[in-house]
Every structure is written in C-alpha cells, then in structure tokens.
Design a protein around this motif. Structure first.
Motif, PDB file in Angstrom:
ATOM      1  N   LEU A  70       2.907   7.769   4.204  1.00  0.00           N
ATOM      2  CA  LEU A  70       2.067   8.842   3.685  1.00  0.00           C
ATOM      3  C   LEU A  70       1.269   8.335   2.491  1.00  0.00           C
ATOM      4  N   VAL A  71      -0.013   8.669   2.444  1.00  0.00           N
ATOM      5  CA  VAL A  71      -0.907   8.221   1.372  1.00  0.00           C
ATOM      6  C   VAL A  71      -1.638   9.425   0.795  1.00  0.00           C
ATOM      7  N   ASP A  72      -1.778   9.454  -0.531  1.00  0.00           N
ATOM      8  CA  ASP A  72      -2.564  10.493  -1.169  1.00  0.00           C
ATOM      9  C   ASP A  72      -3.328   9.881  -2.340  1.00  0.00           C
ATOM     10  N   THR A  73      -4.533  10.370  -2.576  1.00  0.00           N
ATOM     11  CA  THR A  73      -5.353   9.895  -3.678  1.00  0.00           C
ATOM     12  C   THR A  73      -5.842  11.086  -4.486  1.00  0.00           C
ATOM     13  N   ASP A  74      -5.738  10.978  -5.788  1.00  0.00           N
ATOM     14  CA  ASP A  74      -6.281  11.989  -6.692  1.00  0.00           C
ATOM     15  C   ASP A  74      -7.566  11.423  -7.263  1.00  0.00           C
ATOM     16  N   HIS A  75      -8.677  12.020  -6.893  1.00  0.00           N
ATOM     17  CA  HIS A  75      -9.973  11.508  -7.335  1.00  0.00           C
ATOM     18  C   HIS A  75     -10.596  12.415  -8.386  1.00  0.00           C
ATOM     19  N   ALA A 128       4.789   3.733  -4.361  1.00  0.00           N
ATOM     20  CA  ALA A 128       4.052   3.194  -5.501  1.00  0.00           C
ATOM     21  C   ALA A 128       2.970   4.174  -5.916  1.00  0.00           C
ATOM     22  N   VAL A 129       2.565   4.064  -7.158  1.00  0.00           N
ATOM     23  CA  VAL A 129       1.419   4.786  -7.690  1.00  0.00           C
ATOM     24  C   VAL A 129       0.565   3.752  -8.403  1.00  0.00           C
ATOM     25  N   ARG A 130      -0.697   3.689  -8.058  1.00  0.00           N
ATOM     26  CA  ARG A 130      -1.589   2.694  -8.649  1.00  0.00           C
ATOM     27  C   ARG A 130      -2.922   3.331  -9.005  1.00  0.00           C
ATOM     28  N   GLY A 131      -3.448   2.934 -10.142  1.00  0.00           N
ATOM     29  CA  GLY A 131      -4.806   3.316 -10.498  1.00  0.00           C
ATOM     30  C   GLY A 131      -5.768   2.399  -9.770  1.00  0.00           C
ATOM     31  N   GLN A 132      -6.855   2.957  -9.269  1.00  0.00           N
ATOM     32  CA  GLN A 132      -7.840   2.129  -8.586  1.00  0.00           C
ATOM     33  C   GLN A 132      -8.633   1.333  -9.613  1.00  0.00           C
ATOM     34  N   LEU A 133      -9.078   0.149  -9.223  1.00  0.00           N
ATOM     35  CA  LEU A 133      -9.701  -0.778 -10.163  1.00  0.00           C
ATOM     36  C   LEU A 133     -11.080  -0.350 -10.631  1.00  0.00           C
ATOM     37  N   ALA A 134     -11.798   0.366  -9.797  1.00  0.00           N
ATOM     38  CA  ALA A 134     -13.160   0.776 -10.158  1.00  0.00           C
ATOM     39  C   ALA A 134     -13.353   2.251  -9.836  1.00  0.00           C
ATOM     40  N   PRO A 135     -14.251   2.919 -10.544  1.00  0.00           N
ATOM     41  CA  PRO A 135     -14.511   4.319 -10.222  1.00  0.00           C
ATOM     42  C   PRO A 135     -15.142   4.446  -8.833  1.00  0.00           C
ATOM     43  N   LEU A 137     -10.437   6.287   1.039  1.00  0.00           N
ATOM     44  CA  LEU A 137     -10.452   5.102   1.904  1.00  0.00           C
ATOM     45  C   LEU A 137      -9.889   3.890   1.171  1.00  0.00           C
ATOM     46  N   TYR A 138     -10.235   3.733  -0.087  1.00  0.00           N
ATOM     47  CA  TYR A 138      -9.697   2.648  -0.900  1.00  0.00           C
ATOM     48  C   TYR A 138      -8.176   2.790  -1.006  1.00  0.00           C
ATOM     49  N   ILE A 143     -20.369   3.315   0.498  1.00  0.00           N
ATOM     50  CA  ILE A 143     -19.037   2.728   0.589  1.00  0.00           C
ATOM     51  C   ILE A 143     -19.165   1.273   1.015  1.00  0.00           C
ATOM     52  N   HIS A 144     -18.565   0.409   0.254  1.00  0.00           N
ATOM     53  CA  HIS A 144     -18.645  -1.019   0.544  1.00  0.00           C
ATOM     54  C   HIS A 144     -17.896  -1.315   1.830  1.00  0.00           C
TER      55      HIS A 144
END
Length: 159
Positions: free
Chosen positions: A15-20, A41-48, A57-58, A110-111
């Motif tokens: 399961l994956v979730d992102t808080d944007h 795990a919980v990780r901050g994304q490297l770029a906005p 997607l990231y 999106i890259h």
C-alpha cells in the motif's frame, strides 16, 4: 482493476500513500505479508511536485523499489511468490499513468524518463499489478497524514 478493500487473505500486498499538501510531498508505504506489516517507511520527496499526480507517481515508484527489495529477500529465503504483488494506491491518475492507460496534455510536466516506465516494466514482467483502493481503506494513510475521528474508528485493521 479497482479494489474496495485491501487483500486480507495474507497474500503479499503493498500500500502506498502520498501527502502532497506540504512543500515537498511525503510518501509512506507498507508491505504486508502473511497478515503482518514486514516493511514500512515514510520519506520526504527530494523535489517539490508540480501536481498531485506527479507526487503520487513519484511516491508509487519509490515505494515499488522498496517492495522489490522485500520480494528479493523473500526469494533469497526460498519463498517464491506465485502471483503478482498487488500494489495499491488511492490515486486514479497515478495508477493510469503507471499502467500505460493514460497520458494527456495535463501531465506533460511529469518527467517521463524513469518513473512510470519503471513500474510498467515490473507490471509487464508479472511481479506486480497496480490497483486502485479507496482512500479510506488505504492502510498507508496514517504514515503520511493525521488520521482520526470517524474515519479512524471505522477502519478495520488488516488481518
């Protein structure tokens, strides 16, 4: 493929979730095997991110990297999975892009170099399948945002 409730049979699923809603998005993931969380795990994304779809997607692709590591560890222990692992996300747009079903002018920012091709490769290889799960049933929600009140009380734990 759309699912309402995550698999509770003990089959491996992810399961994956992102808080944007923050400067740089935060992604959380949870790998379930035999009814228990074996990796999270919980990780901050490297770029906005420029959009919620890009952030989701990231998060999906970085989470899948961790999931593949878990699968490789299981294989090293002699456990070979017979079916693709269900990768569950609550983002319809990220799921459609990752599975090669959608692309539009609204997602041109999106890259494309790695993110969705990475997930597509492993889906076509039979390692995973990306499905949509309703946000209320995404057990990774608590990793990225405060979950409480009525929605928390109604959630059933994964068994």
């Amino acid at each position: 493929m759309e699912g309402k409730v995550p698999d509770k049979t003990g089959a491996p699923h992810f399961l994956v979730d992102t808080d944007h809603g923050v400067n740089r998005s935060v992604t959380g993931w949870l790998f379930m095997y035999a009814g228990a969380a074996v990796s999270w795990a919980v990780r901050g994304q490297l770029a906005p991110a420029l959009s919620s779809t890009e952030a989701e997607l990231y998060g999906l692709s970085t989470g899948v990297c961790d999931m593949l590591t878990c699968i490789y560890v299981l294989e090293e222990m002699g456990i070979v999975l017979q079916h693709p692992v269900k990768v569950m996300t609550d983002s319809q747009s990220a799921r459609l892009i990752a599975t090669d079903n959608a692309s539009s002018a609204r997602t041109r920012h999106i890259h494309r170099r790695r993110r969705w091709f990475f997930i597509r490769y492993y889906e076509r290889d039979g390692r995973l399948t990306v499905i949509l799960v309703k946000g209320a049933f995404n057990s990774a929600n608590f990793l990225t945002k405060a979950v409480g009140g009525k929605s928390f009380a109604e959630d059933e734990p994964l068994r």
